[in-house]
Design a protein around this motif. Structure first.
Motif, PDB file in Angstrom:
ATOM      1  N   ASP A 350       2.675  -2.006  -1.009  1.00  0.00           N
ATOM      2  CA  ASP A 350       2.770  -0.525  -1.641  1.00  0.00           C
ATOM      3  C   ASP A 350       1.256   0.200  -1.299  1.00  0.00           C
ATOM      4  O   ASP A 350       0.335  -0.553  -2.051  1.00  0.00           O
ATOM      5  CB  ASP A 350       3.165  -0.598  -2.905  1.00  0.00           C
ATOM      6  CG  ASP A 350       3.472   0.843  -3.228  1.00  0.00           C
ATOM      7  OD1 ASP A 350       2.892   1.804  -2.903  1.00  0.00           O
ATOM      8  OD2 ASP A 350       4.498   1.057  -4.022  1.00  0.00           O
ATOM      9  N   THR A 351       1.058   0.983  -0.568  1.00  0.00           N
ATOM     10  CA  THR A 351      -0.278   1.627  -0.572  1.00  0.00           C
ATOM     11  C   THR A 351      -0.851   2.083  -1.793  1.00  0.00           C
ATOM     12  O   THR A 351      -2.069   2.341  -1.881  1.00  0.00           O
ATOM     13  CB  THR A 351      -0.395   2.443   0.701  1.00  0.00           C
ATOM     14  OG1 THR A 351       0.462   3.402   0.563  1.00  0.00           O
ATOM     15  CG2 THR A 351      -0.135   1.704   2.080  1.00  0.00           C
ATOM     16  N   SER A 352      -0.095   2.641  -2.704  1.00  0.00           N
ATOM     17  CA  SER A 352      -0.357   3.377  -3.747  1.00  0.00           C
ATOM     18  C   SER A 352      -0.879   2.198  -4.930  1.00  0.00           C
ATOM     19  O   SER A 352      -1.710   2.407  -5.733  1.00  0.00           O
ATOM     20  CB  SER A 352       0.710   4.027  -4.330  1.00  0.00           C
ATOM     21  OG  SER A 352       0.978   5.262  -3.348  1.00  0.00           O
ATOM     22  N   SER A 353       0.149   1.233  -5.133  1.00  0.00           N
ATOM     23  CA  SER A 353      -0.129   0.410  -6.229  1.00  0.00           C
ATOM     24  C   SER A 353      -0.843  -1.091  -5.808  1.00  0.00           C
ATOM     25  O   SER A 353      -1.259  -1.794  -6.790  1.00  0.00           O
ATOM     26  CB  SER A 353       1.152  -0.038  -6.672  1.00  0.00           C
ATOM     27  OG  SER A 353       1.956  -0.558  -6.000  1.00  0.00           O
ATOM     28  N   GLY A 354      -0.796  -1.059  -4.478  1.00  0.00           N
ATOM     29  CA  GLY A 354      -1.323  -2.326  -3.969  1.00  0.00           C
ATOM     30  C   GLY A 354      -0.330  -3.682  -4.138  1.00  0.00           C
ATOM     31  O   GLY A 354      -0.695  -4.808  -3.728  1.00  0.00           O
ATOM     32  N   GLU A 355       0.900  -3.330  -4.726  1.00  0.00           N
ATOM     33  CA  GLU A 355       1.574  -4.532  -5.044  1.00  0.00           C
ATOM     34  C   GLU A 355       2.350  -5.015  -3.520  1.00  0.00           C
ATOM     35  O   GLU A 355       2.283  -4.295  -2.644  1.00  0.00           O
ATOM     36  CB  GLU A 355       2.784  -3.957  -5.544  1.00  0.00           C
ATOM     37  CG  GLU A 355       4.078  -4.988  -5.842  1.00  0.00           C
ATOM     38  CD  GLU A 355       5.343  -4.481  -6.693  1.00  0.00           C
ATOM     39  OE1 GLU A 355       6.166  -5.357  -6.730  1.00  0.00           O
ATOM     40  OE2 GLU A 355       5.292  -3.159  -7.106  1.00  0.00           O
ATOM     41  N   GLU A 356       2.287  -6.250  -3.367  1.00  0.00           N
ATOM     42  CA  GLU A 356       2.603  -6.936  -2.269  1.00  0.00           C
ATOM     43  C   GLU A 356       4.152  -7.809  -2.260  1.00  0.00           C
ATOM     44  O   GLU A 356       4.091  -8.467  -3.431  1.00  0.00           O
ATOM     45  CB  GLU A 356       1.637  -7.882  -1.830  1.00  0.00           C
ATOM     46  CG  GLU A 356       0.387  -7.129  -1.306  1.00  0.00           C
ATOM     47  CD  GLU A 356      -0.672  -8.261  -0.891  1.00  0.00           C
ATOM     48  OE1 GLU A 356      -0.540  -9.571  -0.744  1.00  0.00           O
ATOM     49  OE2 GLU A 356      -2.099  -7.892  -0.778  1.00  0.00           O
ATOM     50  N   TYR A 401       3.649   2.586   2.958  1.00  0.00           N
ATOM     51  CA  TYR A 401       3.871   1.260   2.677  1.00  0.00           C
ATOM     52  C   TYR A 401       3.222   0.826   4.137  1.00  0.00           C
ATOM     53  O   TYR A 401       3.172   1.640   5.033  1.00  0.00           O
ATOM     54  CB  TYR A 401       5.168   0.747   2.647  1.00  0.00           C
ATOM     55  CG  TYR A 401       5.842   1.030   1.344  1.00  0.00           C
ATOM     56  CD1 TYR A 401       5.854  -0.148   0.497  1.00  0.00           C
ATOM     57  CD2 TYR A 401       6.745   2.171   1.257  1.00  0.00           C
ATOM     58  CE1 TYR A 401       6.512  -0.042  -0.875  1.00  0.00           C
ATOM     59  CE2 TYR A 401       7.464   2.162  -0.073  1.00  0.00           C
ATOM     60  CZ  TYR A 401       7.309   1.019  -1.115  1.00  0.00           C
ATOM     61  OH  TYR A 401       7.971   1.460  -2.184  1.00  0.00           O
ATOM     62  N   ASN A 412       0.466 -12.089  -6.970  1.00  0.00           N
ATOM     63  CA  ASN A 412       1.399 -11.751  -8.317  1.00  0.00           C
ATOM     64  C   ASN A 412       2.810 -12.290  -7.875  1.00  0.00           C
ATOM     65  O   ASN A 412       3.621 -11.631  -7.375  1.00  0.00           O
ATOM     66  CB  ASN A 412       1.513 -10.431  -8.336  1.00  0.00           C
ATOM     67  CG  ASN A 412      -0.058  -9.751  -8.702  1.00  0.00           C
ATOM     68  OD1 ASN A 412      -0.877 -10.180  -9.628  1.00  0.00           O
ATOM     69  ND2 ASN A 412      -0.369  -8.745  -7.864  1.00  0.00           N
TER      70      ASN A 412
END
Length: 656
Positions: A350-356, A401, A412
Motif C-alpha cells: 500500500d503506497t499510502s501506508s507502506g503496509e505489505e 498499490y 509486520n
C-alpha cells in the motif's frame, strides 16, 4: 642359314634398342609425379633343332614391366586419407581457437570478469552512472558471445562450401579414372602394355585418397573398381556423382542418387564432415550451455529484487508461450527453459501506508498452464490483476498499490493469534538454505519486559526448536532478539498470553519455480542461449530498473547476490561461469594439440612410405645410365655381328 644368322643379330639389335628406349623413357620421367620405373624382360627365342643339337635363334623383348608394389601403393593411399583428415581437423581447430580467442582482451572470459566487477561495484554505489556503466559492460559481453556464434555459423558455411568444392574435384577424378579404364581396356585388348596409363590412373587414385578413403578391385579386363564408404564410386566404365546436402536434423551428408549416404572414415571430406556435424555443434552447444546458465541464474536472482522504485505498478513478461492452456513444463512451449514446481511469493504494498502483504502461490508446472497461473494470482492475491497478452503474462497493481517478488521478510506479520496487547516486528534477511516457516509461541502469560521467566519459543515447519527467547524481566521492549539464520524479532510493550502464537514465512528464494525468469518478468537478460542473449530493452531504456535491492532504497542485498553468482560453483555443470569458459578453452586447446600431433604422425608416415615407394618405383638416373651403356654395348655387339655375317656372305658370293 645366312638369313637365320642375320635374324639372330637383328633380334639383339632390336632388343637392345628397345631396352635403351625404355631407359631413356625412365630418365625423361625421373621427375614426373607418379611415374613408375619400367624395366624390360628379355627371353631367348625358341632354338632351332638340328641333328647336332639346339641352335639358338636370338632374343625377344617379352614385356616392359612397371616396378611396383601394390601393397605399398594401397598403404600410401590409406595414409594419404588419414593425413587428409588429420590435416583438415588440425587446420579447422586452429581456426576455431582463434574464434574463441581466450587469450585476447576481447575474450568472453575478460568480458564476463569486467561485467561482474561492475555488478560488485553497483553493490557499493547505486548511482545512475554506475548502473549505466554496468549496462554498457553487459552489452559488450553479450555482443562478444553472439559474435562467436556468428563466427561458428560462418565456419559451418565455409565447411559446407569446401565439401561441395572437394566433391566436384572427386567427381572429376572419378570421371578421369573411368576414361582411363576404357583406354587401358582398349589397349590391353589389342595386346598393348598401358604402363603410362596405369601410372596416370594410380596418380588419380592417390589424389582421390586425399579426399576420401578408397579401396580398389582390379577386373580381369584391366579396369578397376573404386570403392568408398557406402558404395562403389567407380565401377569399370561407370562412376557415381557425389553431392552434399543438409538434412532436416541439420546434418551435412555426402549423397549419391539423391538419397544414398556415404560416410567416409578418412580423407579431407571426413575431417570436414566431422567438423560440421560434430565439432562445431559441440562447441556451439557448450557456448549455449554457458549463456543459458548465465541468463537463467542471473535472471532468477534479478527477478526477485527491485529497482530504485521498490516495486512495480505494472509488469509485462518478455517471453511468450505458444499455448496458454498447456502445462508450463510442456516441451516446445516457447520458454527459454522449463520452470519447476514450487512456491512463488508476491508482495503487495500500500503506497499510502507502506503496509505489505506477502502471498504465497503454489504452482505445479506439470498441471498448471499460464491461464491457471493467471487465475491463481487473481484469486489469491489482493489489489493486483493478472492478464495474458499475446501469450505473455502481465500483472498490474490497483491504484494506490505496487508489488514485487522480493524475498524480504514481512516486517509486520499477521498477529491474529496473539490475544495480548504486544505487537511483534520482524527484521533481518533470512539466509537459510531453504524456505521455511517460523512459528513463535508464548510459553507463559505476562507483561513484556516485566514478568519474570516469560519466554517465547520458535519452531520451524518440522516442529524443530529453533530458539527460546526471553521476553520477560530484563528484556527491553522493542529491542531486537536474534532468532536464527539472521532473522530477528522484537516485541513492543504490552501483554502476551500462554499459547499466543504467530507465524512468518522465512524466504531465501521467493520464486522456487523460476517462473519469473522463464516468463521474462523483471529480468535483466533477454534471450534463451548464446545466439540471442541480450539486455532487456526496458533495462537499457531505464537503468533504475536494475534490481539491486529487495525493497528499501539503498539496500544492496540483491546486488550482493548477483555479484556472488560469479563465484558460485553450481551455476553451470558444477562449476563457476569463468571456470566453465576456461574448461571450453582447455578442451579446445587439447583437441587442437592432439590433431596437430596426429597430423605430424601421418606426415612422417607418409614421408616414410613415399621414400619406400621411391626405392621400389622411382627412377635412379645413375642406374639408368649404367643400364643404357650396357644395352648400348649389346646393340653395338649385335650390329658388329650383323656386319661380320654380311662380309662373310659377300665373300662367299664373290668366290662363286
Amino acid at each position: 642359314m645366312a638369313s637365320s644368322d642375320i635374324q639372330i643379330g637383328m633380334s639383339g639389335v632390336l632388343a637392345a634398342q628397345r631396352a635403351m628406349m625404355v631407359s631413356a623413357h625412365n630418365i625423361s620421367n625421373a621427375n614426373t609425379k607418379g611415374y613408375t620405373k619400367q624395366t624390360v624382360s628379355l627371353a631367348t627365342r625358341l632354338p632351332l633343332q638340328t641333328s647336332l643339337g639346339s641352335i639358338g635363334q636370338g632374343v625377344d623383348l617379352v614385356k616392359i614391366m612397371r616396378q611396383k608394389d601394390d601393397y605399398l601403393n594401397s598403404r600410401i593411399r590409406f595414409v594419404t586419407s588419414s593425413l587428409g583428415a588429420a590435416s583438415i581437423k588440425s587446420q579447422q581447430l586452429r581456426e576455431l581457437e582463434t574464434v574463441f580467442n581466450e587469450l585476447s582482451d576481447a575474450s568472453i572470459s575478460n568480458s564476463l570478469t569486467s561485467f561482474f566487477k561492475f555488478v560488485n561495484d553497483l553493490s557499493q554505489d547505486e548511482s545512475t552512472s554506475s548502473r549505466s556503466v554496468l549496462v554498457e559492460k553487459a552489452i559488450t559481453m553479450t555482443e562478444s558471445i553472439r559474435a562467436i556464434v556468428d563466427e561458428l555459423d560462418m565456419m559451418k558455411e565455409f565447411v559446407e562450401q569446401s565439401v561441395e568444392s572437394k566433391l566436384n574435384e572427386v567427381n572429376g577424378l572419378a570421371k578421369d579414372i573411368v576414361d582411363l579404364n576404357k583406354e587401358i581396356h582398349s589397349l590391353q585388348t589389342t595386346g598393348g602394355e598401358p604402363n603410362d596409363l596405369l601410372d596416370k590412373r594410380e596418380t588419380l587414385l592417390g589424389e582421390i585418397s586425399k579426399f576420401l578413403d578408397v579401396t580398389t578391385r582390379t577386373q580381369k579386363n584391366g579396369m578397376i573398381d573404386v570403392m568408398i564408404a557406402g558404395g562403389v564410386l567407380v565401377s569399370g566404365s561407370n562412376a557415381l556423382t557425389l553431392a552434399s546436402s543438409v538434412d532436416a536434423s541439420g546434418t551435412l551428408n555426402i549423397t549419391s542418387y539423391g538419397s544414398s549416404k556415404h560416410k567416409p572414415t578418412g580423407g579431407e571430406l571426413s575431417g570436414l564432415l566431422e567438423m560440421y556435424n560434430t565439432t562445431l555443434p559441440a562447441y556451439d552447444a557448450k557456448l549455449d550451455t554457458f549463456a543459458t546458465a548465465l541468463i537463467k541464474k542471473f535472471n532468477a536472482i534479478h527477478s526477485e529484487g527491485v529497482g530504485t522504485d521498490g516495486g512495480f505498478t505494472t509488469v509485462l513478461g518478455t517471453n511468450k508461450v505458444t499455448d496458454t492452456t498447456k502445462a508450463l513444463n510442456t516441451a516446445g512451449l516457447g520458454l527459454p527453459f522449463a520452470p519447476s514446481s514450487g512456491d512463488l511469493y508476491v508482495t503487495v504494498i500500500d503506497t499510502s501506508s507502506g503496509e505489505e502483504v506477502k502471498t504465497k502461490i503454489t504452482v505445479n508446472v506439470a498441471n498448471d498452464s499460464l491461464e491457471d497461473l493467471r487465475d491463481n494470482i487473481n484469486t489469491n492475491v489482493l489489489n493486483i490483476t493478472a492478464a495474458i497478452s499475446d501469450g505473455k503474462l502481465q500483472i498490474t497493481a490497483a491504484s494506490g498499490y505496487k508489488f514485487n517478488f522480493s524475498y524480504a521478510l514481512d516486517p509486520n506479520p499477521q498477529t491474529t493469534g496473539i490475544t495480548g496487547t504486544t505487537t511483534p516486528s520482524i527484521s533481518g534477511i533470512y539466509n537459510g538454505s531453504t524456505n521455511d516457516v517460523y512459528t513463535f509461541t508464548a510459553l507463559g502469560a505476562g507483561t513484556i519486559g516485566t514478568t519474570s521467566g516469560l519466554q517465547v519459543e520458535v519452531r520451524d515447519s518440522g516442529s524443530n526448536l529453533i530458539a527460546t527467547l526471553d521476553v520477560g524481566e530484563g528484556y527491553t521492549p522493542d529491542n531486537t532478539l536474534e532468532v536464527a539464520n539472521s532473522v530477528s524479532v522484537s516485541f513492543s510493550s504490552g501483554t502476551i498470553n500462554t499459547s499466543d502464537a504467530f507465524s512468518i514465512d522465512v524466504i531465501n528464494d521467493s520464486d522456487e519455480t523460476d517462473l519469473l525468469a522463464a516468463l521474462g518478468i523483471n529480468t535483466f537478460f533477454s534471450g534463451k542461449d548464446a545466439s540471442d542473449i541480450n539486455i532487456e530493452k526496458r533495462i537499457q531504456d531505464d537503468v533504475t530498473l536494475i534490481a539491486t535491492s529487495i525493497g528499501e532504497s539503498g539496500d544492496n542485498t540483491n546486488a550482493l547476490r548477483l555479484s556472488a553468482l560469479q563465484n558460485d560453483n553450481s551455476v553451470v555443470e558444477n562449476t563457476t561461469l569463468s571456470d566453465y569458459l576456461h574448461q571450453i578453452a582447455a578442451a579446445l586447446g587439447e583437441e587442437a594439440n592432439n590433431a596437430y600431433k596426429s597430423e605430424e604422425k601421418y606426415t612422417a608416415l607418409d614421408r616414410s612410405l613415399q621414400n619406400r615407394r621411391e626405392e621400389v618405383s622411382g627412377v635412379n638416373v645413375d642406374e639408368e645410365l649404367v643400364t643404357l651403356i650396357r644395352f648400348q654395348q649389346a646393340y653395338q655387339a649385335s650390329a658388329k655381328y650383323i656386319s661380320i655375317v654380311d662380309r662373310l656372305i659377300n665373300t662367299l658370293l664373290s668366290s662363286l
